[in-house]
Structures are given as structure tokens and as C-alpha cells.
Write an enzyme that holds these catalytic residues in place. Sequence first.
Site, PDB file in Angstrom:
ATOM      1  N   ARG A   5       0.850  -1.238   0.190  1.00  0.00           N
ATOM      2  CA  ARG A   5      -0.186   0.016  -0.118  1.00  0.00           C
ATOM      3  C   ARG A   5       0.776   1.082   0.118  1.00  0.00           C
ATOM      4  O   ARG A   5       1.949   1.173   0.592  1.00  0.00           O
ATOM      5  CB  ARG A   5      -0.954   0.129   1.233  1.00  0.00           C
TER       6      ARG A   5
ATOM      7  N   HIS B 282      -1.166  -0.021 -10.006  1.00  0.00           N
ATOM      8  CA  HIS B 282      -1.741  -0.888  -9.044  1.00  0.00           C
ATOM      9  C   HIS B 282      -2.268  -2.238  -9.953  1.00  0.00           C
ATOM     10  O   HIS B 282      -3.428  -2.417  -9.784  1.00  0.00           O
ATOM     11  CB  HIS B 282      -2.985  -0.392  -8.410  1.00  0.00           C
TER      12      HIS B 282
HETATM   13  P1  NAP Z   1      -2.446 -10.873   5.158  1.00  0.00           P
HETATM   14  O1  NAP Z   1      -2.451 -12.433   4.910  1.00  0.00           O
HETATM   15  O2  NAP Z   1      -3.266 -10.474   6.181  1.00  0.00           O
HETATM   16  O3  NAP Z   1      -0.790 -10.722   5.487  1.00  0.00           O
HETATM   17  C1  NAP Z   1      -0.529  -9.330   6.263  1.00  0.00           C
HETATM   18  C2  NAP Z   1       0.916  -9.682   6.899  1.00  0.00           C
HETATM   19  O4  NAP Z   1       1.254  -8.222   7.378  1.00  0.00           O
HETATM   20  C3  NAP Z   1       1.118 -10.490   7.965  1.00  0.00           C
HETATM   21  O5  NAP Z   1       2.164 -11.383   7.831  1.00  0.00           O
HETATM   22  C4  NAP Z   1       0.942  -9.853   9.099  1.00  0.00           C
HETATM   23  O6  NAP Z   1       1.498 -10.208  10.310  1.00  0.00           O
HETATM   24  C5  NAP Z   1       1.629  -8.374   8.798  1.00  0.00           C
HETATM   25  N1  NAP Z   1       1.569  -7.332   9.523  1.00  0.00           N
HETATM   26  C6  NAP Z   1       0.377  -6.589   9.816  1.00  0.00           C
HETATM   27  N2  NAP Z   1       0.455  -5.650  10.478  1.00  0.00           N
HETATM   28  C7  NAP Z   1       1.728  -5.563  10.824  1.00  0.00           C
HETATM   29  C8  NAP Z   1       2.592  -4.706  11.834  1.00  0.00           C
HETATM   30  N3  NAP Z   1       1.905  -3.710  12.236  1.00  0.00           N
HETATM   31  N4  NAP Z   1       3.843  -4.956  11.797  1.00  0.00           N
HETATM   32  C9  NAP Z   1       4.494  -6.110  11.183  1.00  0.00           C
HETATM   33  N5  NAP Z   1       3.852  -6.898  10.199  1.00  0.00           N
HETATM   34  C10 NAP Z   1       2.304  -6.776  10.256  1.00  0.00           C
HETATM   35  O7  NAP Z   1      -2.514 -10.063   3.904  1.00  0.00           O
HETATM   36  P2  NAP Z   1      -1.959 -10.392   2.372  1.00  0.00           P
HETATM   37  O8  NAP Z   1      -3.238 -11.301   1.790  1.00  0.00           O
HETATM   38  O9  NAP Z   1      -0.838 -11.067   2.419  1.00  0.00           O
HETATM   39  O10 NAP Z   1      -2.026  -9.033   1.608  1.00  0.00           O
HETATM   40  C11 NAP Z   1      -0.981  -8.000   2.031  1.00  0.00           C
HETATM   41  C12 NAP Z   1      -1.570  -6.579   1.652  1.00  0.00           C
HETATM   42  O11 NAP Z   1      -0.959  -6.647   0.048  1.00  0.00           O
HETATM   43  C13 NAP Z   1      -2.851  -6.397   1.667  1.00  0.00           C
HETATM   44  O12 NAP Z   1      -3.261  -5.745   2.708  1.00  0.00           O
HETATM   45  C14 NAP Z   1      -3.038  -5.294   0.649  1.00  0.00           C
HETATM   46  O13 NAP Z   1      -2.693  -3.958   0.861  1.00  0.00           O
HETATM   47  C15 NAP Z   1      -1.723  -5.696  -0.328  1.00  0.00           C
HETATM   48  N6  NAP Z   1      -2.298  -6.072  -2.098  1.00  0.00           N
HETATM   49  C16 NAP Z   1      -1.849  -5.211  -2.751  1.00  0.00           C
HETATM   50  C17 NAP Z   1      -2.186  -5.794  -4.096  1.00  0.00           C
HETATM   51  C18 NAP Z   1      -1.718  -5.090  -5.413  1.00  0.00           C
HETATM   52  O14 NAP Z   1      -2.350  -5.415  -6.537  1.00  0.00           O
HETATM   53  N7  NAP Z   1      -0.828  -4.219  -5.327  1.00  0.00           N
HETATM   54  C19 NAP Z   1      -3.244  -7.002  -4.349  1.00  0.00           C
HETATM   55  C20 NAP Z   1      -3.780  -7.489  -3.172  1.00  0.00           C
HETATM   56  C21 NAP Z   1      -3.327  -7.072  -1.994  1.00  0.00           C
HETATM   57  P3  NAP Z   1       0.985 -11.366  11.106  1.00  0.00           P
HETATM   58  O15 NAP Z   1       1.343 -12.796  10.291  1.00  0.00           O
HETATM   59  O16 NAP Z   1       1.765 -11.580  12.203  1.00  0.00           O
HETATM   60  O17 NAP Z   1      -0.493 -11.258  11.274  1.00  0.00           O
END
Ligand code: NAP
Length: 316
Positions: free
Chosen positions: A231, A279
Site C-alpha cells: 500500500r 496497481h
Molecule cells: P495478510 O495475509 O493479512 O498478511 C499481512 C501480513 O502483514 C501478516 O504477515 C501480518 O503479520 C503483517 N502485518 C500486519 N500488520 C503488521 C505490523 N504492524 N507489523 C508487522 N507486520 C504486520 O495479507 P495479504 O493477503 O498477504 O495482503 C497483504 C497486502 O497486500 C494487503 O493488505 C494489500 O494491502 C496488498 N495487496 C496489494 C495488491 C496489489 O495489486 N498491489 C493486491 C492484493 C493485496 P502477522 O502474520 O503476524 O499477522
Amino acid sequence: MLDEVPNRKVPMPTILFAVPALWPEYRDTLPAALAEAGIADATLVTEARPEDVDYIVYAPASPLQDFAPYTRTKAVLNLWAGVERIVGNPTLTQPLTRMVDPGLTEGMVEWVVGHTLRHHLGMDRHILNPGHVWDPTCPPLARERPVTILGMGALGSACADALRALNFPVTGWSRTEKPGQLHGEHGLRKALSTAQILVTLLPKTPETENLLNADRLALLPQGAAILNPGRGALIDDEALLAALDVGHIGYATLDVFRVEPLPQDHPYWSHPKVTVTPHIAADTRAVTSSRVIAENIRRGQAGEPFLHLVDRQRGY
Ligand code: NAP
């Protein structure tokens, strides 16, 4: 006389697909996935009286912003992985799920691996070589190029697996303690200090906003490349531009921004050490995401826990 057989049939749910702009993509895939999940008789509509709706298929672009009248709705099923634009909606009291879609994950892995290899192999040196310079310097092997991934969730861990399969040494950092990963401020400093390529795959939450500020960018090795498909708000833009200008950061490939589309006058567009992708790192794919939605509706109907439930306190 035959015993009277009780009618055990569970009433089929009413599903509101609340994102008109996406309906053409899901018009065929969602009914097919519902049929696969054994709920072919569900009523799938794009308009309904709120009091009749059992599930809402949602995305932030939806005109539906007030969830209060949806008193019998069992879950709001978000089509996007990121939930920052819905999680704080004060009218939303129903369970909220986010999208973990194999098709989306595959896309993210390809984007991250592709851009990692671009920087690792120094491809630009040869693709953009107007002076026809014969520079036979070989890039190091992947095993000599440490990569750090901030955020080791569904997407970060899949990218880590793919990069490790190519021999990149990958350090992962996340919020909670996990074997083989770093966490906390101390862990973050350590993870940044070795990252020749840094990938940010964190959700946007109050805790992660501006996580990469000037102090933390300074911890990266000289010349490090940053890939941000997470993000835009994870990075302090001014601090990144300053670090690029002095050469401390070698390159940034950015897919996400605080304001999208990225305004035409934004310095990222013209910066020689920045690549902007609009994006497109990973899109939710209708076929695979329809299956995830259908499975969650099946679970809701069967009284089983939903997959990918969002924790409102954490914000992701
Ligand atoms: P997810 O499965 O919820 O994973 C989030 C990760 O971030 C987890 O490992 C979590 O830690 C960690 N995290 C959250 N808050 C944190 C903090 N304060 N300090 C340290 N680590 C933290 O999410 P995901 O499915 O992998 O997606 C991640 C992000 O990718 C989405 O939220 C979105 O913003 C982005 N995204 C972008 C696109 C694009 O096209 N560019 C597409 C899809 C998603 P824990 O494991 O300890 O909970």
C-alpha cells in the site's frame, strides 16, 4: 400409513452482489461456484431489500456504504485482499471477510519475482544502453542477494517461497512471532539492515502507515532496491524521494500510492530511479475468487467458521 417426513431443507440464502461495476465479470463465475459448493438454489441478486439479504459480496467501490439496515446479513465478503477502506465503517457490525484468492496470489508472486529479477540481474543496464557500452560485469547469483519481505501473510509468504526456490536468501518480518521470521522493532531493524531488495507486503493500518520513514530507510544497505506492491501509505514519499536523490536507495518500483491514479504532477512519474506500475501487481480473479466466496457462503449456511475473517481491532 407413511410417517410424516419432517422438512429438513435449509432455506437457501439471498446473496446481494453489491458491486455493479464488477457484475459482468461475476455473472457466470459466481453461479458456477455456488453450484460447485452445493448451493445452486441460492438467490443471487444485484438489488434487494436490506432485510432480505443473507450475504453481501462487496468491494470498496460499491455504492453500498450503510450496512445498518442489513439486519439479517451473516457476512460481508470483500472481493479485495486489502480492507482499509471498509474496516473502519461504523455501520458495519456484521462479520467481514477479505479475499485470499489463489489467482491473486499467483499474480503477486509473478510481479514480485519479475521485478526482483529485474533489479537483481541489472536488466536495465542492457535494455537501456543508448551508448552501446560493452560492460561484461556479471551479476551475482541469487544466493548472494539477500531479500527482505515485510509482511509474511498470504501474499508475502507465497513470494518468499518463490524467491527461495530461486535461491534468494529471504528474511521475513511480520507482526507476531513465528519460527524462522523476525518481528518487532528490533527484528525490523535487522530485516532492513541486510535487504539488498526490500518487498513491502503489509496491509495499511494505523501501525503500518509511514513504516518506511527516513530513519528506517537509512537502515537499508547503500543502493538497495524497494518494491512496494503493498500500500502507498507504508512509505513516507518525501523520505523515499530524498533517499533516492542522494543515492542511498538505488531504485524503487512502486505499484500502489496514497492517491490513485497517481497524479500526473507527482515526482514519482518523472524520477529516473522510480518505476510506476498502476496497481496491477495482483488482481482478484473472478473464477478463483468466486470459489472462495461460494465456500464462505457454504460455511455460513453450515454454521462453520468463515475463512479469512478480518480482525477489526488489528485492522486486517
Ligand atoms: P495478510 O495475509 O493479512 O498478511 C499481512 C501480513 O502483514 C501478516 O504477515 C501480518 O503479520 C503483517 N502485518 C500486519 N500488520 C503488521 C505490523 N504492524 N507489523 C508487522 N507486520 C504486520 O495479507 P495479504 O493477503 O498477504 O495482503 C497483504 C497486502 O497486500 C494487503 O493488505 C494489500 O494491502 C496488498 N495487496 C496489494 C495488491 C496489489 O495489486 N498491489 C493486491 C492484493 C493485496 P502477522 O502474520 O503476524 O499477522
